[in-house]
Design an enzyme around this catalytic site. Structure first.
Site, PDB file in Angstrom:
ATOM      1  N   SER B  17       0.828  -1.204   0.000  1.00 14.42           N
ATOM      2  CA  SER B  17       0.000   0.000   0.000  1.00 14.42           C
ATOM      3  C   SER B  17       0.859   1.248   0.000  1.00 14.42           C
ATOM      4  CB  SER B  17      -0.895   0.024   1.240  1.00 14.42           C
ATOM      5  OG  SER B  17      -1.989  -0.828   1.066  1.00 14.42           O
ATOM      6  N   CYS B  18       0.201   2.356  -0.281  1.00 13.25           N
ATOM      7  CA  CYS B  18       0.820   3.687  -0.258  1.00 13.25           C
ATOM      8  C   CYS B  18       1.649   3.858   1.005  1.00 13.25           C
ATOM      9  CB  CYS B  18      -0.279   4.736  -0.293  1.00 13.25           C
ATOM     10  SG  CYS B  18       0.270   6.413  -0.004  1.00 13.25           S
ATOM     11  N   PRO B  19       2.880   4.346   0.960  1.00 14.47           N
ATOM     12  CA  PRO B  19       3.546   4.893  -0.231  1.00 14.47           C
ATOM     13  C   PRO B  19       4.532   3.917  -0.870  1.00 14.47           C
ATOM     14  CG  PRO B  19       4.768   5.569   1.703  1.00 14.47           C
ATOM     15  CD  PRO B  19       3.671   4.638   2.184  1.00 14.47           C
TER      16      PRO B  19
END
Lengths: 157, 80
Positions: B17-19
């Site tokens: 997931s981000c980032p």
């Protein structure tokens, strides 16, 4: 073309509030932005040696805190509830492939993010320079303002 | 752009997931020579727009994006 610049003031030391500064800082660095994070007050907890992955989240005072079953506010203040909320959040982050705070801090340093610890709040709270992870500079408001004056993005978290 | 884009390197960022997809893409692109192509595979639905913003800001070019069932495949040419 000169790189854009960003500063972030990290003033909170809870697990949830440690994420935004580090996510934005590492991403900005990956987008060729020169980043400075100024750690002050409880934000110092993020950069205390061995502490990045020991930050906690409290169910108290946060009506949006997801819990396995709805929990009355008063119950949230009982012993063990903070640990439960913290381990629950951590496992949710892990399940979704989100980096830990310690990993993000390492990535920030690796990508050249400038880290400044607020000397005044360190003194007030009895934090020594030797308590802070390596690679951090020490200074005050003027040091942040110097960076902020040249930055396009300045955030307070 | 022709349908066939050849990748010089492949980055598997699935499940992240981000980032992290962006951070890993940046590192992988930096390791390429100019005009080489990186193929990045992700599952993060946010990565579609994030990758476009990242490429725009860093001056790299996304040659092609393929959407599968829950996966995104980007072909990024190092132009910066």
């Amino acid at each position: 073309m000169a790189n854009k610049k960003m500063t972030i003031i990290a003033s909170k030391g809870s697990l949830d509030m440690a994420y935004p500064p580090l996510i934005l800082a590492t991403t900005a660095a990956a987008m060729d932005v020169d980043v400075t994070i100024f750690f002050t007050f409880f934000g110092l907890d993020i950069i205390k040696k061995g502490n990045a992955d020991n930050l906690k989240i409290s169910p108290i005072g946060n009506p949006a805190m997801p819990m396995p079953i709805p929990i009355p506010t008063l119950v949230g203040s009982l012993p063990g509830m903070e640990a439960m909320a913290t381990s629950m959040m951590k496992s949710m982050f892990k399940k979704h492939g989100v980096a830990s705070i310690g990993t993000l801090l390492d990535l920030a340093k690796e990508s050249g993010v400038k880290l400044i610890a607020c000397q005044m709040t360190m003194d007030v709270m009895g934090v020594k320079q030797s308590d802070i992870v390596d690679g951090v500079e020490f200074g005050g408001a003027a040091m942040w303002l110097d960076e902020a004056s040249d930055s396009q993005i300045n955030l307070f978290v | 752009m022709s349908a066939d884009v050849k990748a010089d390197q492949v980055l598997d960022a699935k499940g992240l997931s981000c980032p992290l997809p962006i951070l890993k893409t940046k590192k992988a692109v930096e390791a390429l020579s100019k005009n080489q192509v990186l193929k990045v595979e992700t599952t993060d639905p946010g990565s579609k727009n994030d990758m476009a913003s990242w490429a725009k800001r860093t001056g790299n070019e996304i040659l092609k994006v393929e959407e599968g069932s829950g996966t995104f495949t980007f072909f990024i040419k190092k132009t910066a």
